[in-house]
Design a protein around this motif. Structure first.
Motif, PDB file in Angstrom:
ATOM      1  N   TRP A 141      40.677  64.012  96.344  1.00 18.50           N
ATOM      2  CA  TRP A 141      39.289  63.711  96.714  1.00 18.50           C
ATOM      3  C   TRP A 141      38.930  62.324  96.208  1.00 18.50           C
ATOM      4  O   TRP A 141      39.381  61.913  95.116  1.00 18.50           O
ATOM      5  N   TYR A 150      51.377  71.748  87.057  1.00 16.34           N
ATOM      6  CA  TYR A 150      50.032  71.813  87.639  1.00 16.34           C
ATOM      7  C   TYR A 150      50.089  72.628  88.943  1.00 16.34           C
ATOM      8  O   TYR A 150      49.345  73.590  89.128  1.00 16.34           O
ATOM      9  N   ILE A 205      34.128  67.101  91.458  1.00 14.72           N
ATOM     10  CA  ILE A 205      33.888  67.906  92.668  1.00 14.72           C
ATOM     11  C   ILE A 205      32.815  68.971  92.411  1.00 14.72           C
ATOM     12  O   ILE A 205      31.895  69.155  93.216  1.00 14.72           O
ATOM     13  N   HIS A 253      39.082  60.056  88.182  1.00 17.59           N
ATOM     14  CA  HIS A 253      40.522  60.035  87.885  1.00 17.59           C
ATOM     15  C   HIS A 253      41.320  59.975  89.173  1.00 17.59           C
ATOM     16  O   HIS A 253      40.884  60.520  90.189  1.00 17.59           O
ATOM     17  N   SER A 306      39.463  76.214  93.596  1.00 16.27           N
ATOM     18  CA  SER A 306      39.963  74.879  93.943  1.00 16.27           C
ATOM     19  C   SER A 306      41.462  74.792  93.657  1.00 16.27           C
ATOM     20  O   SER A 306      41.875  74.565  92.531  1.00 16.27           O
ATOM     21  N   VAL A 330      35.925  78.136  79.296  1.00 18.74           N
ATOM     22  CA  VAL A 330      36.341  79.330  80.054  1.00 18.74           C
ATOM     23  C   VAL A 330      37.297  80.172  79.220  1.00 18.74           C
ATOM     24  O   VAL A 330      37.479  81.367  79.472  1.00 18.74           O
ATOM     25  N   THR A 377      36.158  66.889  80.563  1.00 19.75           N
ATOM     26  CA  THR A 377      36.183  65.702  81.444  1.00 19.75           C
ATOM     27  C   THR A 377      34.882  65.576  82.235  1.00 19.75           C
ATOM     28  O   THR A 377      34.612  64.529  82.808  1.00 19.75           O
ATOM     29  N   ASP A 427      30.522  74.761  81.724  1.00 15.50           N
ATOM     30  CA  ASP A 427      31.447  73.622  81.554  1.00 15.50           C
ATOM     31  C   ASP A 427      31.577  73.273  80.072  1.00 15.50           C
ATOM     32  O   ASP A 427      30.614  73.363  79.318  1.00 15.50           O
ATOM     33  N   LYS A 474      48.631  76.450  89.593  1.00 17.95           N
ATOM     34  CA  LYS A 474      47.621  76.645  90.647  1.00 17.95           C
ATOM     35  C   LYS A 474      48.118  77.718  91.633  1.00 17.95           C
ATOM     36  O   LYS A 474      47.351  78.557  92.097  1.00 17.95           O
TER      37      LYS A 474
HETATM   38  N1  LIG Z   1      40.058  65.673  92.379  1.00 18.49           N
HETATM   39  C1  LIG Z   1      41.045  65.992  93.200  1.00 18.49           C
HETATM   40  O1  LIG Z   1      41.524  65.146  93.955  1.00 18.49           O
HETATM   41  C2  LIG Z   1      41.586  67.396  93.232  1.00 18.49           C
HETATM   42  C3  LIG Z   1      42.669  67.682  94.096  1.00 18.49           C
HETATM   43  C4  LIG Z   1      43.183  68.978  94.125  1.00 18.49           C
HETATM   44  C5  LIG Z   1      42.595  69.975  93.356  1.00 18.49           C
HETATM   45  N2  LIG Z   1      41.554  69.666  92.524  1.00 18.49           N
HETATM   46  C6  LIG Z   1      40.967  70.730  91.716  1.00 18.49           C
HETATM   47  O2  LIG Z   1      39.545  70.719  91.897  1.00 18.49           O
HETATM   48  C7  LIG Z   1      38.894  71.093  90.690  1.00 18.49           C
HETATM   49  C8  LIG Z   1      37.906  70.047  90.274  1.00 18.49           C
HETATM   50  O3  LIG Z   1      38.602  68.819  90.037  1.00 18.49           O
HETATM   51  P1  LIG Z   1      37.841  67.498  89.636  1.00 18.49           P
HETATM   52  O4  LIG Z   1      38.561  66.370  90.247  1.00 18.49           O
HETATM   53  O5  LIG Z   1      36.397  67.668  89.892  1.00 18.49           O
HETATM   54  O6  LIG Z   1      38.151  67.463  88.080  1.00 18.49           O
HETATM   55  P2  LIG Z   1      37.203  67.170  86.849  1.00 18.49           P
HETATM   56  O7  LIG Z   1      38.090  66.978  85.668  1.00 18.49           O
HETATM   57  O8  LIG Z   1      36.222  66.106  87.194  1.00 18.49           O
HETATM   58  O9  LIG Z   1      36.413  68.546  86.727  1.00 18.49           O
HETATM   59  C9  LIG Z   1      36.873  69.644  85.983  1.00 18.49           C
HETATM   60  C10 LIG Z   1      35.687  70.189  85.216  1.00 18.49           C
HETATM   61  O10 LIG Z   1      36.083  71.353  84.521  1.00 18.49           O
HETATM   62  C11 LIG Z   1      35.637  71.283  83.175  1.00 18.49           C
HETATM   63  N3  LIG Z   1      36.589  72.069  82.387  1.00 18.49           N
HETATM   64  C12 LIG Z   1      37.923  71.856  82.267  1.00 18.49           C
HETATM   65  N4  LIG Z   1      38.479  72.822  81.488  1.00 18.49           N
HETATM   66  C13 LIG Z   1      37.474  73.669  81.135  1.00 18.49           C
HETATM   67  C14 LIG Z   1      37.410  74.839  80.351  1.00 18.49           C
HETATM   68  N5  LIG Z   1      38.509  75.346  79.764  1.00 18.49           N
HETATM   69  N6  LIG Z   1      36.227  75.436  80.180  1.00 18.49           N
HETATM   70  C15 LIG Z   1      35.091  74.917  80.754  1.00 18.49           C
HETATM   71  N7  LIG Z   1      35.090  73.818  81.518  1.00 18.49           N
HETATM   72  C16 LIG Z   1      36.260  73.191  81.707  1.00 18.49           C
HETATM   73  C17 LIG Z   1      35.634  69.793  82.851  1.00 18.49           C
HETATM   74  O11 LIG Z   1      34.794  69.443  81.775  1.00 18.49           O
HETATM   75  C18 LIG Z   1      35.151  69.200  84.170  1.00 18.49           C
HETATM   76  O12 LIG Z   1      33.747  69.169  84.233  1.00 18.49           O
HETATM   77  C19 LIG Z   1      40.010  71.327  89.684  1.00 18.49           C
HETATM   78  O13 LIG Z   1      40.313  72.705  89.683  1.00 18.49           O
HETATM   79  C20 LIG Z   1      41.174  70.551  90.230  1.00 18.49           C
HETATM   80  O14 LIG Z   1      42.410  71.073  89.796  1.00 18.49           O
HETATM   81  C21 LIG Z   1      41.045  68.405  92.447  1.00 18.49           C
END
Ligand SMILES: NC(=O)c1ccc[n+]([C@@H]2O[C@H](COP(=O)([O-])OP(=O)(O)OC[C@H]3O[C@@H](n4cnc5c(N)ncnc54)[C@H](O)[C@@H]3O)[C@@H](O)[C@H]2O)c1
Length: 314
Positions: free
Chosen positions: A174, A144, A12, A181, A118, A57, A35, A31, A148
């Motif tokens: 999404w 989780y 996202i 994933h 998010s 982070v 992942t 980042d 959040k």
């Molecule tokens: N994908 C979904 O359907 C969905 C649904 C609800 C909420 N979310 C939230 O949206 C956000 C993005 O999700 P996504 O699907 O893109 O996930 P994703 O795993 O593709 O993206 C997460 C990103 O954060 C980075 N990251 C993780 N931990 C880190 C850290 N400690 N320091 C620096 N970087 C770090 C990862 O490398 C990755 O690029 C997340 O907060 C997730 O919880 C996603």
């Protein structure tokens, strides 16, 4: 405005980066690539408005330095795997809550006054009202969701203490380009491994809503442009819901696959999963947004994307 996006190399986050770059903004991606993928952001590499910080982070010093001169933080980094919390009680606490407080402290240190976060439909757990509105109480059934919800509360508190503007987005799942994933990924991977039999974690009846990524990005920017409260909490979702069986059916039709189906579970796929996820988006709709893609169209675009690059399954 100069923007920093934690998790900007993720599914996202990288789409948010694309949108900001398209608007000519200065963007810092922060980042750790746990992942996230370079592939998702490399097309911006030579743009002088773009900067990449490879960092965690959890590294408060680097985070503090990286927020210097930033006006707006999208905090999207997280441990985005709902399932693992039952086995591992630490990871969500550290990767969802501690990291959020680090971001808030770095904002305070640097005088940053805007944050977008998010969050997730998982904060509502097994809600009994469908579609579930934003004022439904937090009743998470996974760590989780619990972390959040706690992170939302931290953001609420810091924003109240320091008079910041905050945008909290509660997402359904999404889907779309760069999806790495979730159920579509899992089912396609299983089919690659065994085209004769498809195992489903539940009994196929759980009902889930999803949102196509381009609609989701449009929703986020609509909220940021139009929401007027100091702290703005919005569900992001779709009017439609599909059962797990329906999702599997679309995938099988698209791939022209005819495996037998084996149902491994009951009403939920794993401990902490929620049977019925459908969010009320009327608050967002009032700002003039509605999704352009049906969930089925979004699933098909996700399948096309995953089919293009078999390396994604490795
Ligand atoms: N994908 C979904 O359907 C969905 C649904 C609800 C909420 N979310 C939230 O949206 C956000 C993005 O999700 P996504 O699907 O893109 O996930 P994703 O795993 O593709 O993206 C997460 C990103 O954060 C980075 N990251 C993780 N931990 C880190 C850290 N400690 N320091 C620096 N970087 C770090 C990862 O490398 C990755 O690029 C997340 O907060 C997730 O919880 C996603």
């Amino acid at each position: 405005m100069k923007y920093l996006i934690t998790g900007g190399a993720g599914f996202i986050g990288s789409h948010i980066v694309d949108e900001l770059m398209k608007r000519g903004k200065q963007v810092v991606v922060y980042d750790n690539f746990s992942t996230g993928k370079k592939l998702f952001i490399q097309h911006h590499r030579d743009n002088p408005n773009f900067k990449l910080v490879k960092g965690d982070v959890l590294d408060q010093n680097l985070l503090n330095k990286s927020l210097a001169g930033i006006d707006f933080v999208f905090h999207f980094a997280a441990h985005a795997d709902v399932r693992s919390g039952f086995e591992n009680h630490e990871i969500d606490h550290i990767q969802n809550l501690e990291v959020t407080q680090n971001v808030l402290e770095a904002m305070l240190e640097n005088g940053v006054k805007n944050i977008a976060f998010s969050s997730t439909s998982s904060v509502y757990g097994d809600a009994t009202v469908h579609p579930t509105p934003e004022d439904y109480p937090f009743q998470p059934t996974s760590l989780y969701g619990a972390t959040k919800a706690a992170a939302e509360n931290y953001i609420y508190t810091y924003a109240s203490y320091y008079n910041w503007k905050a945008y909290i987005f509660r997402f359904v799942s999404w889907i779309g380009e760069r999806y790495t994933h979730g159920i579509i990924f899992d089912l396609m991977k299983k089919l690659k491994e065994n085209p004769k039999q498809l195992e489903l974690l539940s009994d196929g009846t759980p009902k889930k809503s999803s949102l196509y990524v381009k609609d989701g990005v449009e929703a986020i920017f609509t909220i940021i442009e139009k929401a007027e409260e100091q702290i703005n909490i919005y569900n992001l979702g779709h009017t439609e819901v599909l059962t797990v069986d329906q999702i599997a059916g679309i995938i099988l039709d698209e791939l022209e696959a005819h495996p037998t189906k084996k149902y491994l579970g009951g009403k939920v796929g794993w401990k902490g999963d929620n049977f019925f996820v459908h969010l009320d988006t009327r608050r967002l709709n009032k700002l003039g947004w509605k999704p352009k893609s049906t969930i089925e169209e979004g699933i098909k675009k996700t399948i096309d994307y995953l089919m293009e690059d078999p390396n994604l399954f490795k």
